[in-house]
Design a protein around this motif. Structure first.
Motif, PDB file in Angstrom:
ATOM      1  N   LEU A  44       0.826  -1.205   0.000  1.00  0.00           N
ATOM      2  CA  LEU A  44       0.000   0.000   0.000  1.00  0.00           C
ATOM      3  C   LEU A  44       0.868   1.266   0.000  1.00  0.00           C
ATOM      4  CD1 LEU A  44      -2.658  -1.153   2.631  1.00  0.00           C
ATOM      5  CD2 LEU A  44      -2.968  -0.971   0.151  1.00  0.00           C
ATOM      6  N   ASP A  45       2.164   1.099  -0.259  1.00  0.00           N
ATOM      7  CA  ASP A  45       3.134   2.196  -0.342  1.00  0.00           C
ATOM      8  C   ASP A  45       3.418   2.893   0.984  1.00  0.00           C
ATOM      9  OD1 ASP A  45       3.719   1.889  -3.070  1.00  0.00           O
ATOM     10  OD2 ASP A  45       1.949   3.059  -3.628  1.00  0.00           O
ATOM     11  N   PHE A  46       3.248   2.204   2.095  1.00  0.00           N
ATOM     12  CA  PHE A  46       3.667   2.754   3.377  1.00  0.00           C
ATOM     13  C   PHE A  46       5.136   2.426   3.607  1.00  0.00           C
ATOM     14  CE2 PHE A  46      -0.906   2.468   4.238  1.00  0.00           C
ATOM     15  CZ  PHE A  46      -1.138   3.664   4.894  1.00  0.00           C
ATOM     16  N   ASP A  47       5.876   3.382   4.151  1.00  0.00           N
ATOM     17  CA  ASP A  47       7.246   3.137   4.597  1.00  0.00           C
ATOM     18  C   ASP A  47       7.115   2.381   5.920  1.00  0.00           C
ATOM     19  OD1 ASP A  47       9.912   3.191   5.366  1.00  0.00           O
ATOM     20  OD2 ASP A  47       9.895   5.322   5.886  1.00  0.00           O
ATOM     21  N   THR A  48       7.302   1.080   5.878  1.00  0.00           N
ATOM     22  CA  THR A  48       7.038   0.225   7.031  1.00  0.00           C
ATOM     23  C   THR A  48       8.274  -0.573   7.390  1.00  0.00           C
ATOM     24  OG1 THR A  48       4.761  -0.028   6.259  1.00  0.00           O
ATOM     25  CG2 THR A  48       5.501  -1.564   7.951  1.00  0.00           C
ATOM     26  N   ILE A  49       8.609  -0.578   8.686  1.00  0.00           N
ATOM     27  CA  ILE A  49       9.724  -1.398   9.157  1.00  0.00           C
ATOM     28  C   ILE A  49       9.259  -2.238  10.343  1.00  0.00           C
ATOM     29  CG2 ILE A  49      11.522   0.171   8.314  1.00  0.00           C
ATOM     30  CD1 ILE A  49      11.921   1.091  11.217  1.00  0.00           C
ATOM     31  N   ALA A  50       9.870  -3.394  10.463  1.00  0.00           N
ATOM     32  CA  ALA A  50       9.619  -4.300  11.587  1.00  0.00           C
ATOM     33  C   ALA A  50      10.986  -4.752  12.100  1.00  0.00           C
ATOM     34  CB  ALA A  50       8.765  -5.485  11.157  1.00  0.00           C
ATOM     35  N   PRO A  51      11.676  -3.857  12.792  1.00  0.00           N
ATOM     36  CA  PRO A  51      13.050  -4.173  13.186  1.00  0.00           C
ATOM     37  C   PRO A  51      13.112  -5.220  14.299  1.00  0.00           C
ATOM     38  CG  PRO A  51      12.374  -2.113  14.200  1.00  0.00           C
ATOM     39  CD  PRO A  51      11.245  -2.552  13.289  1.00  0.00           C
ATOM     40  N   SER A  52      14.183  -5.987  14.299  1.00  0.00           N
ATOM     41  CA  SER A  52      14.466  -6.862  15.433  1.00  0.00           C
ATOM     42  C   SER A  52      15.060  -5.975  16.515  1.00  0.00           C
ATOM     43  CB  SER A  52      15.469  -7.946  15.044  1.00  0.00           C
ATOM     44  OG  SER A  52      14.895  -8.824  14.128  1.00  0.00           O
ATOM     45  N   LEU A  53      14.427  -5.982  17.651  1.00  0.00           N
ATOM     46  CA  LEU A  53      14.861  -5.097  18.726  1.00  0.00           C
ATOM     47  C   LEU A  53      16.027  -5.692  19.504  1.00  0.00           C
ATOM     48  CD1 LEU A  53      11.310  -4.170  19.912  1.00  0.00           C
ATOM     49  CD2 LEU A  53      12.899  -2.629  18.801  1.00  0.00           C
ATOM     50  N   PRO A  54      16.930  -4.841  19.962  1.00  0.00           N
ATOM     51  CA  PRO A  54      17.999  -5.332  20.835  1.00  0.00           C
ATOM     52  C   PRO A  54      17.394  -5.738  22.184  1.00  0.00           C
ATOM     53  CG  PRO A  54      18.032  -2.941  20.728  1.00  0.00           C
ATOM     54  CD  PRO A  54      16.983  -3.403  19.759  1.00  0.00           C
ATOM     55  N   ASP A  55      18.090  -6.557  22.916  1.00  0.00           N
ATOM     56  CA  ASP A  55      17.627  -6.954  24.252  1.00  0.00           C
ATOM     57  C   ASP A  55      16.221  -7.544  24.187  1.00  0.00           C
ATOM     58  OD1 ASP A  55      17.697  -7.153  27.123  1.00  0.00           O
ATOM     59  OD2 ASP A  55      16.510  -5.327  27.239  1.00  0.00           O
ATOM     60  N   GLU A  56      15.994  -8.436  23.219  1.00  0.00           N
ATOM     61  CA  GLU A  56      14.639  -8.951  22.997  1.00  0.00           C
ATOM     62  C   GLU A  56      14.117  -9.816  24.132  1.00  0.00           C
ATOM     63  OE1 GLU A  56      17.323 -12.110  21.687  1.00  0.00           O
ATOM     64  OE2 GLU A  56      17.259 -10.033  21.094  1.00  0.00           O
ATOM     65  N   LYS A  57      14.984 -10.321  24.972  1.00  0.00           N
ATOM     66  CA  LYS A  57      14.510 -11.194  26.058  1.00  0.00           C
ATOM     67  C   LYS A  57      13.942 -10.410  27.247  1.00  0.00           C
ATOM     68  CE  LYS A  57      17.253 -15.312  25.076  1.00  0.00           C
ATOM     69  NZ  LYS A  57      17.052 -15.195  23.688  1.00  0.00           N
ATOM     70  N   GLU A  58      14.582  -9.283  27.598  1.00  0.00           N
ATOM     71  CA  GLU A  58      14.153  -8.547  28.781  1.00  0.00           C
ATOM     72  C   GLU A  58      13.344  -7.290  28.478  1.00  0.00           C
ATOM     73  OE1 GLU A  58      16.992  -8.109  31.933  1.00  0.00           O
ATOM     74  OE2 GLU A  58      18.188  -9.763  31.143  1.00  0.00           O
ATOM     75  N   ALA A  59      13.473  -6.765  27.285  1.00  0.00           N
ATOM     76  CA  ALA A  59      12.706  -5.585  26.868  1.00  0.00           C
ATOM     77  C   ALA A  59      12.894  -4.399  27.811  1.00  0.00           C
ATOM     78  CB  ALA A  59      11.226  -5.936  26.732  1.00  0.00           C
ATOM     79  N   LYS A  60      14.119  -4.043  28.085  1.00  0.00           N
ATOM     80  CA  LYS A  60      14.402  -2.921  28.986  1.00  0.00           C
ATOM     81  C   LYS A  60      14.125  -1.598  28.282  1.00  0.00           C
ATOM     82  CE  LYS A  60      18.054  -5.417  31.335  1.00  0.00           C
ATOM     83  NZ  LYS A  60      19.487  -5.656  31.230  1.00  0.00           N
TER      84      LYS A  60
END
Length: 185
Positions: A44-60
């Motif tokens: 649909l022409d959206f600038d979309t990102i789904a990044p892998s976040l750092p610290d994915e286990k604790e989500a600080k």
């Protein structure tokens, strides 16, 4: 549509950032709706990102918030979609910056206002709109906590009874919400 029209269309559409929850590995990201949604929104022409976040286990917050701020770009023209602890992270982010909209999925809250020091009014003031999804059969985020958040931030609240923690391969409801909120439907 010529390149100039495409460029103008892209600039008028918000940037969309999909924020996964904690304990998510690359394999899980690819099995659930995150990458599917990213691909559908890009169609649909959206600038979309789904990044892998750092610290994915604790989500600080001290790690996720600076990372998300870096990814935002022009925050006021951004839509943030957060799942589980990712939903809580984007709420925290909106205590600091203005965004166009938020979509919260399985937002789980523990404690009370004094325990977490949430600035609910700032979150409301920093968003033009907030949509929220939860399922009463969610084993990880109690439905009462999501209802509490919805009441505090006055979101448009969608409650289901058979979606568990929304760990599905596709999530068409999100496409409908984005299209509606962006005037595309």
């Amino acid at each position: 549509m010529n390149k100039t029209e495409q460029s103008q269309n892209q600039q008028s559409k918000p940037r969309i950032i999909i924020v996964h929850g904690s304990a998510i590995t690359p394999g899980i990201i690819n099995r659930h709706w995150y990458k599917w949604l990213q691909a559908e929104l890009q169609k649909l022409d959206f600038d979309t990102i789904a990044p892998s976040l750092p610290d994915e286990k604790e989500a600080k917050d001290c790690i996720w918030i600076p990372f998300l701020l870096e990814k935002l770009g022009s925050a006021e023209n951004a839509i943030l979609i957060g799942h589980s602890s990712g939903a809580m992270a984007i709420l925290r982010l909106c205590e600091q910056v203005k965004v166009q909209g938020l979509v919260l999925i399985s937002a789980g809250y523990e404690g009370n206002d004094e325990d977490q020091l949430w600035n609910w009014n700032k979150i409301k003031d920093n968003t033009q709109w907030i949509e929220q999804f939860h399922s009463s059969d969610d084993p990880f985020a109690p439905v009462n906590s999501s209802r509490y958040i919805a009441k505090r931030i006055q979101s448009t609240y969608h409650e289901f009874h058979d979606r568990n923690h929304f760990l599905c391969p596709e999530f068409p409801d999100l496409i409908d919400i984005i299209k509606t909120r962006c005037g595309l439907s």
